[in-house]
Design a protein around this motif. Structure first.
Motif, PDB file in Angstrom:
ATOM      1  N   SER A 157       0.831  -1.200   0.000  1.00 34.65           N
ATOM      2  CA  SER A 157       0.000   0.000   0.000  1.00 34.65           C
ATOM      3  C   SER A 157       0.871   1.257   0.000  1.00 34.65           C
ATOM      4  N   GLY A 158       0.393   2.296  -0.645  1.00 37.94           N
ATOM      5  CA  GLY A 158       1.125   3.562  -0.658  1.00 37.94           C
ATOM      6  C   GLY A 158       1.237   4.156  -2.038  1.00 37.94           C
ATOM      7  N   ARG A 159       2.024   5.225  -2.149  1.00 36.03           N
ATOM      8  CA  ARG A 159       2.259   5.914  -3.414  1.00 36.03           C
ATOM      9  C   ARG A 159       3.668   5.596  -3.898  1.00 36.03           C
ATOM     10  N   PHE A 160       3.778   5.299  -5.201  1.00 34.17           N
ATOM     11  CA  PHE A 160       5.067   4.887  -5.750  1.00 34.17           C
ATOM     12  C   PHE A 160       5.330   5.611  -7.066  1.00 34.17           C
ATOM     13  N   ALA A 161       6.574   6.009  -7.271  1.00 32.09           N
ATOM     14  CA  ALA A 161       6.954   6.736  -8.479  1.00 32.09           C
ATOM     15  C   ALA A 161       6.819   5.853  -9.709  1.00 32.09           C
ATOM     16  N   ASN A 162       6.438   6.462 -10.816  1.00 30.76           N
ATOM     17  CA  ASN A 162       6.422   5.787 -12.110  1.00 30.76           C
ATOM     18  C   ASN A 162       7.814   5.940 -12.713  1.00 30.76           C
ATOM     19  N   THR A 163       8.632   4.923 -12.584  1.00 28.33           N
ATOM     20  CA  THR A 163      10.034   5.011 -13.016  1.00 28.33           C
ATOM     21  C   THR A 163      10.175   5.138 -14.530  1.00 28.33           C
ATOM     22  N   ALA A 164       9.102   4.840 -15.266  1.00 28.42           N
ATOM     23  CA  ALA A 164       9.157   4.967 -16.722  1.00 28.42           C
ATOM     24  C   ALA A 164       8.896   6.397 -17.179  1.00 28.42           C
ATOM     25  N   ASP A 165       8.475   7.258 -16.247  1.00 34.31           N
ATOM     26  CA  ASP A 165       8.156   8.647 -16.568  1.00 34.31           C
ATOM     27  C   ASP A 165       9.362   9.533 -16.292  1.00 34.31           C
ATOM     28  N   THR A 166       9.998  10.028 -17.336  1.00 35.06           N
ATOM     29  CA  THR A 166      11.205  10.855 -17.177  1.00 35.06           C
ATOM     30  C   THR A 166      10.893  12.259 -16.665  1.00 35.06           C
ATOM     31  N   THR A 192       3.001  22.338 -11.906  1.00 33.19           N
ATOM     32  CA  THR A 192       4.180  22.984 -11.327  1.00 33.19           C
ATOM     33  C   THR A 192       4.931  22.103 -10.334  1.00 33.19           C
ATOM     34  N   SER A 193       4.525  20.848 -10.173  1.00 29.45           N
ATOM     35  CA  SER A 193       5.180  19.985  -9.197  1.00 29.45           C
ATOM     36  C   SER A 193       5.574  18.645  -9.806  1.00 29.45           C
ATOM     37  N   VAL A 194       6.399  17.897  -9.066  1.00 31.57           N
ATOM     38  CA  VAL A 194       6.827  16.559  -9.481  1.00 31.57           C
ATOM     39  C   VAL A 194       6.658  15.619  -8.292  1.00 31.57           C
ATOM     40  N   PHE A 195       6.670  14.314  -8.576  1.00 28.73           N
ATOM     41  CA  PHE A 195       6.503  13.332  -7.503  1.00 28.73           C
ATOM     42  C   PHE A 195       7.858  12.984  -6.900  1.00 28.73           C
ATOM     43  N   SER A 196       7.928  13.110  -5.578  1.00 30.64           N
ATOM     44  CA  SER A 196       9.160  12.784  -4.862  1.00 30.64           C
ATOM     45  C   SER A 196       9.053  11.365  -4.302  1.00 30.64           C
ATOM     46  N   PRO A 197       9.930  10.444  -4.714  1.00 27.20           N
ATOM     47  CA  PRO A 197       9.892   9.082  -4.173  1.00 27.20           C
ATOM     48  C   PRO A 197      10.307   9.025  -2.709  1.00 27.20           C
ATOM     49  N   THR A 198      10.918  10.090  -2.212  1.00 27.27           N
ATOM     50  CA  THR A 198      11.348  10.133  -0.815  1.00 27.27           C
ATOM     51  C   THR A 198      10.178  10.437   0.115  1.00 27.27           C
ATOM     52  N   SER A 199       9.433  11.491  -0.207  1.00 30.91           N
ATOM     53  CA  SER A 199       8.285  11.870   0.617  1.00 30.91           C
ATOM     54  C   SER A 199       6.991  11.227   0.149  1.00 30.91           C
ATOM     55  N   SER A 200       7.031  10.635  -1.066  1.00 34.43           N
ATOM     56  CA  SER A 200       5.840  10.027  -1.683  1.00 34.43           C
ATOM     57  C   SER A 200       4.717  11.041  -1.867  1.00 34.43           C
ATOM     58  N   LEU A 201       5.106  12.271  -2.199  1.00 31.65           N
ATOM     59  CA  LEU A 201       4.141  13.350  -2.407  1.00 31.65           C
ATOM     60  C   LEU A 201       4.546  14.180  -3.610  1.00 31.65           C
ATOM     61  N   CYS A 202       3.578  14.910  -4.161  1.00 30.83           N
ATOM     62  CA  CYS A 202       3.881  15.884  -5.208  1.00 30.83           C
ATOM     63  C   CYS A 202       4.453  17.124  -4.550  1.00 30.83           C
ATOM     64  N   THR A 203       5.588  17.602  -5.042  1.00 32.98           N
ATOM     65  CA  THR A 203       6.264  18.729  -4.417  1.00 32.98           C
ATOM     66  C   THR A 203       7.004  19.563  -5.457  1.00 32.98           C
ATOM     67  N   THR A 204       7.309  20.795  -5.103  1.00 31.97           N
ATOM     68  CA  THR A 204       8.094  21.669  -5.981  1.00 31.97           C
ATOM     69  C   THR A 204       9.556  21.713  -5.560  1.00 31.97           C
ATOM     70  N   SER A 205       9.867  21.055  -4.442  1.00 29.67           N
ATOM     71  CA  SER A 205      11.235  21.102  -3.920  1.00 29.67           C
ATOM     72  C   SER A 205      12.092  19.932  -4.393  1.00 29.67           C
ATOM     73  N   TYR A 206      11.479  18.910  -5.008  1.00 28.13           N
ATOM     74  CA  TYR A 206      12.243  17.755  -5.451  1.00 28.13           C
ATOM     75  C   TYR A 206      12.813  17.997  -6.844  1.00 28.13           C
ATOM     76  N   THR A 207      14.063  17.589  -7.046  1.00 27.33           N
ATOM     77  CA  THR A 207      14.708  17.720  -8.359  1.00 27.33           C
ATOM     78  C   THR A 207      14.600  16.410  -9.114  1.00 27.33           C
ATOM     79  N   CYS A 208      13.923  16.446 -10.253  1.00 29.52           N
ATOM     80  CA  CYS A 208      13.724  15.235 -11.052  1.00 29.52           C
ATOM     81  C   CYS A 208      15.016  14.878 -11.775  1.00 29.52           C
ATOM     82  N   THR A 209      15.463  13.639 -11.589  1.00 32.70           N
ATOM     83  CA  THR A 209      16.703  13.191 -12.234  1.00 32.70           C
ATOM     84  C   THR A 209      16.444  12.441 -13.530  1.00 32.70           C
TER      85      THR A 209
END
Length: 210
Positions: A157-166, A192-209
């Motif tokens: 259960s939970g929120r997980f990043a879509n690793t196929a989404d660059t 204006t936001s991206v999904f952070s796999p660390t916090s499992s939330l949409c945020t503007t502070s995470y840098t997408c790699t």
């Protein structure tokens, strides 16, 4: 005197029109009527004295309302999706916008979430033939590769990043049902936001790699 009477009647009619607005305004602009399957009705939200006023409009006969450009456009420029059902048993909506339909795996449909009087209304739409729903652009696109949204399988259960989404904007939400099986929902973060796999939330502070 007669002109004044007509003016008062016009004002009263305007108030009634606002009271029955199809969309609960939370921002200024034009928004599609979620209950209109003809794609012709929309609501104009205007901020006045700290409160939003809502006005319902109908596009001219030969045009449709495009929710992306938020304007009436010729029917040849926009294809009106087909509304299937309003899902009342499984609530997918947690925010307003357009989201992938978790009930399908071929990206053939999507869900529109609209907040009306504090309650989310969700409507399922089917993409035009030979097009697929792209959660990144929230549009039906013939060139979209659907396989990226079906590769993930819920194991917890939970929120997980879509690793196929660059772009890092899409993620999966897994819910454990009473039957012991998992239900998977596909979501897209606000623009204006991206999904952070660390916090499992949409945020503007995470840098997408990517």
């Amino acid at each position: 005197m007669e002109n004044k009477f007509i003016f008062v009647v016009f004002i009263l009619c305007g108030v009634v029109w606002q009271a029955h607005a199809a969309v609960n305004c939370t921002a200024a602009g034009r928004f599609a009527d979620p209950s209109d399957t003809t794609c012709k009705n929309y609501t104009l939200c205007v901020l006045s004295n700290g409160a939003f006023l809502a006005y319902n409009y109908v596009c001219p006969t030969t045009s449709l309302f495009n929710p992306t450009s938020r304007q009436c456009t010729a029917a040849t420029n926009y294809v009106c999706p087909v509304a299937n059902t309003t899902n009342t048993t499984t609530n997918v909506c947690t925010a307003e916008g357009y989201f992938a339909d978790p009930a399908v795996t071929d990206c053939s449909s999507y869900i529109q979430c609209v907040l009306i009087n504090g309650v989310y209304t969700q409507t399922t739409f089917t993409c035009p033939a030979n097009t697929f729903y792209d959660p990144n652009t929230t549009l039906c696109d013939a060139s979209y590769n659907c396989t990226s949204t079906t590769a993930f399988t819920c194991t917890a259960s939970g929120r997980f990043a879509n690793t196929a989404d660059t772009t890092c904007q899409t993620y999966f939400y897994c819910v454990l049902l009473a039957t012991g099986t998992y239900t998977q929902y596909n979501y897209t973060c606000p623009t204006t936001s991206v999904f952070s796999p660390t916090s499992s939330l949409c945020t503007t502070s995470y840098t997408c790699t990517g």
